[in-house]
Design an enzyme around this catalytic site. Structure first.
Site, PDB file in Angstrom:
ATOM      1  N   LYS A 125       0.833  -1.204   0.000  1.00 48.53           N
ATOM      2  CA  LYS A 125       0.000   0.000   0.000  1.00 48.53           C
ATOM      3  C   LYS A 125       0.864   1.248   0.000  1.00 48.53           C
ATOM      4  O   LYS A 125       0.604   2.198  -0.748  1.00 48.53           O
ATOM      5  CB  LYS A 125      -0.926   0.008   1.219  1.00 48.53           C
ATOM      6  CG  LYS A 125      -2.132  -0.903   1.105  1.00 48.53           C
ATOM      7  CD  LYS A 125      -2.938  -0.932   2.399  1.00 48.53           C
ATOM      8  CE  LYS A 125      -3.515   0.415   2.732  1.00 48.53           C
ATOM      9  NZ  LYS A 125      -4.316   0.382   3.979  1.00 48.53           N
TER      10      LYS A 125
ATOM     11  N   LEU B  12       2.502   1.641  -3.509  1.00 50.91           N
ATOM     12  CA  LEU B  12       1.537   2.032  -4.532  1.00 50.91           C
ATOM     13  C   LEU B  12       1.099   3.484  -4.353  1.00 50.91           C
ATOM     14  O   LEU B  12       0.965   4.233  -5.325  1.00 50.91           O
ATOM     15  CB  LEU B  12       0.324   1.096  -4.484  1.00 50.91           C
ATOM     16  CG  LEU B  12       0.585  -0.346  -4.938  1.00 50.91           C
ATOM     17  CD1 LEU B  12      -0.563  -1.263  -4.520  1.00 50.91           C
ATOM     18  CD2 LEU B  12       0.793  -0.401  -6.445  1.00 50.91           C
TER      19      LEU B  12
ATOM     20  N   GLU C 114      -5.990   6.358  -8.536  1.00 56.57           N
ATOM     21  CA  GLU C 114      -6.902   7.248  -7.831  1.00 56.57           C
ATOM     22  C   GLU C 114      -6.781   7.035  -6.323  1.00 56.57           C
ATOM     23  O   GLU C 114      -6.606   7.970  -5.564  1.00 56.57           O
ATOM     24  CB  GLU C 114      -8.335   6.993  -8.291  1.00 56.57           C
ATOM     25  CG  GLU C 114      -9.368   7.909  -7.662  1.00 56.57           C
ATOM     26  CD  GLU C 114      -9.242   9.353  -8.115  1.00 56.57           C
ATOM     27  OE1 GLU C 114      -9.925  10.209  -7.530  1.00 56.57           O
ATOM     28  OE2 GLU C 114      -8.450   9.643  -9.041  1.00 56.57           O
TER      29      GLU C 114
ATOM     30  N   ARG D 183      -6.102  -5.404   2.282  1.00 55.45           N
ATOM     31  CA  ARG D 183      -6.611  -6.176   3.401  1.00 55.45           C
ATOM     32  C   ARG D 183      -5.954  -7.553   3.422  1.00 55.45           C
ATOM     33  O   ARG D 183      -5.443  -8.047   2.407  1.00 55.45           O
ATOM     34  CB  ARG D 183      -8.128  -6.334   3.318  1.00 55.45           C
ATOM     35  CG  ARG D 183      -8.611  -7.075   2.060  1.00 55.45           C
ATOM     36  CD  ARG D 183      -8.817  -8.557   2.327  1.00 55.45           C
ATOM     37  NE  ARG D 183      -9.165  -9.316   1.142  1.00 55.45           N
ATOM     38  CZ  ARG D 183      -8.301 -10.050   0.467  1.00 55.45           C
ATOM     39  NH1 ARG D 183      -7.024 -10.066   0.807  1.00 55.45           N
ATOM     40  NH2 ARG D 183      -8.688 -10.773  -0.577  1.00 55.45           N
ATOM     41  N   VAL D 184      -5.961  -8.170   4.609  1.00 60.59           N
ATOM     42  CA  VAL D 184      -5.585  -9.570   4.742  1.00 60.59           C
ATOM     43  C   VAL D 184      -6.883 -10.357   4.840  1.00 60.59           C
ATOM     44  O   VAL D 184      -7.782  -9.999   5.599  1.00 60.59           O
ATOM     45  CB  VAL D 184      -4.715  -9.808   5.992  1.00 60.59           C
ATOM     46  CG1 VAL D 184      -4.482 -11.300   6.213  1.00 60.59           C
ATOM     47  CG2 VAL D 184      -3.380  -9.088   5.850  1.00 60.59           C
TER      48      VAL D 184
ATOM     49  N   ASP E 190      -4.575 -14.995  -2.690  1.00 59.13           N
ATOM     50  CA  ASP E 190      -5.074 -13.662  -2.345  1.00 59.13           C
ATOM     51  C   ASP E 190      -5.249 -13.462  -0.838  1.00 59.13           C
ATOM     52  O   ASP E 190      -6.079 -12.675  -0.408  1.00 59.13           O
ATOM     53  CB  ASP E 190      -6.382 -13.371  -3.070  1.00 59.13           C
ATOM     54  CG  ASP E 190      -7.504 -14.317  -2.664  1.00 59.13           C
ATOM     55  OD1 ASP E 190      -7.209 -15.375  -2.074  1.00 59.13           O
ATOM     56  OD2 ASP E 190      -8.683 -13.997  -2.938  1.00 59.13           O
TER      57      ASP E 190
ATOM     58  N   ARG F  86      -6.025  -3.388  -3.689  1.00 56.63           N
ATOM     59  CA  ARG F  86      -6.800  -2.945  -4.838  1.00 56.63           C
ATOM     60  C   ARG F  86      -6.374  -1.548  -5.217  1.00 56.63           C
ATOM     61  O   ARG F  86      -6.265  -0.671  -4.362  1.00 56.63           O
ATOM     62  CB  ARG F  86      -8.297  -2.960  -4.517  1.00 56.63           C
ATOM     63  CG  ARG F  86      -8.897  -4.347  -4.558  1.00 56.63           C
ATOM     64  CD  ARG F  86     -10.386  -4.327  -4.374  1.00 56.63           C
ATOM     65  NE  ARG F  86     -10.882  -5.683  -4.214  1.00 56.63           N
ATOM     66  CZ  ARG F  86     -11.948  -6.011  -3.507  1.00 56.63           C
ATOM     67  NH1 ARG F  86     -12.627  -5.064  -2.882  1.00 56.63           N
ATOM     68  NH2 ARG F  86     -12.335  -7.258  -3.419  1.00 56.63           N
TER      69      ARG F  86
ATOM     70  N   GLU G  93      -1.734 -10.571  -4.054  1.00 58.43           N
ATOM     71  CA  GLU G  93      -2.458 -10.248  -5.288  1.00 58.43           C
ATOM     72  C   GLU G  93      -2.830  -8.771  -5.299  1.00 58.43           C
ATOM     73  O   GLU G  93      -3.319  -8.243  -4.304  1.00 58.43           O
ATOM     74  CB  GLU G  93      -3.724 -11.100  -5.388  1.00 58.43           C
ATOM     75  CG  GLU G  93      -4.522 -10.869  -6.673  1.00 58.43           C
ATOM     76  CD  GLU G  93      -5.735 -11.773  -6.762  1.00 58.43           C
ATOM     77  OE1 GLU G  93      -5.598 -12.892  -7.294  1.00 58.43           O
ATOM     78  OE2 GLU G  93      -6.813 -11.361  -6.276  1.00 58.43           O
TER      79      GLU G  93
ATOM     80  N   ASN H 152     -15.158  -1.346  -9.879  1.00 58.29           N
ATOM     81  CA  ASN H 152     -15.123  -1.639  -8.452  1.00 58.29           C
ATOM     82  C   ASN H 152     -16.519  -1.559  -7.837  1.00 58.29           C
ATOM     83  O   ASN H 152     -16.885  -2.378  -6.980  1.00 58.29           O
ATOM     84  CB  ASN H 152     -14.190  -0.666  -7.740  1.00 58.29           C
ATOM     85  CG  ASN H 152     -13.978  -1.043  -6.292  1.00 58.29           C
ATOM     86  OD1 ASN H 152     -13.437  -2.109  -5.982  1.00 58.29           O
ATOM     87  ND2 ASN H 152     -14.396  -0.192  -5.373  1.00 58.29           N
TER      88      ASN H 152
END
Length: 217
Positions: free
Chosen positions: A19, A22, A39, A44-45, A71, A76, A138, A147
């Site tokens: 995170k 990114l 954007e 999450r785990v 995953d 995302r 992932e 989304n």
């Protein structure tokens, strides 16, 4: 699985680090005054119950969770435009701080349900007090419209246990096409949208400068 906390700790670290990296891409674009293909980012785990359920459906032994449930650690990346997705994927391919294992293009090849997204499965090296541990994670890259559809479909899948009534299934497929048409229309006017967004940012910066100037008086 006896020690879930110990098992999931590297995945939690992986999500946090991915995170941050990114979001770093997004920040760099903003600092250069360019349109960011990212954007926003979430991560999450996977909950323990979901890991067990998925493994059960796929007949995966608990000793193979780390290798076959890809995953458990997930991020995302949301994009404004379909074209931004390819830019994000190119950035991921060029990085040397993890290794891409697999790419799944559900945009050019949507799922029968209507699901669209681009998945990148990677092997991420986590540094722990016991040395390096490679974690499979992932990254899903999609537009805001994709989304929205996926979030609704995911909620309904729980209600119907993945066995959708025909009417709901058909409505979801039509909604998926409508969402994709929205993405296409936005792509046609993306240059105008970029210009408008840059204009707003310039106005905001000028407003801040004006306020600072007034406060100095």
């Amino acid at each position: 699985m006896e020690d879930w906390d110990g098992f999931l700790a590297p995945y939690q670290q992986t999500v946090a680090e991915l995170k941050m990296k990114l979001k770093g891409i997004r920040t760099q674009y903003k600092l250069e005054g360019k349109h960011s293909p990212i954007e926003f980012v979430t991560g999450r785990v996977k909950p323990i119950e979901s890991i067990i359920d998925k493994a059960s459906k796929k007949h995966i032994e608990d000793t193979r969770f780390a290798e076959e449930v890809t995953d458990i650690a997930g991020c995302r990346v949301m994009c404004q435009f379909v074209e931004d997705i390819g830019i994000v994927v190119d950035h991921l391919r060029k990085r040397n701080d993890f290794r891409i294992i697999e790419e799944r293009d559900y945009i050019s090849n949507k799922k029968p349900s209507g699901y669209r997204s681009y998945h990148v499965v990677l092997e991420y090296p986590v540094q722990t007090i016991n040395g390096e541990k490679k974690v499979i994670a992932e990254i899903q890259i999609r537009t805001l419209a994709m989304n929205f559809w996926a979030t609704i479909e995911h909620s309904l899948s729980y209600k119907y246990s993945d066995e959708f009534p025909i009417e709901i299934k058909e409505r979801l497929q039509r909604a998926s096409e409508a969402a994709f048409q929205l993405d296409e229309e936005m792509s046609h006017i993306r240059d105008e949208i970029h210009e408008a967004q840059l204009y707003i940012k310039k106005q905001q910066r000028q407003h801040i400068k004006d306020r600072k100037h007034v406060n100095k008086r």
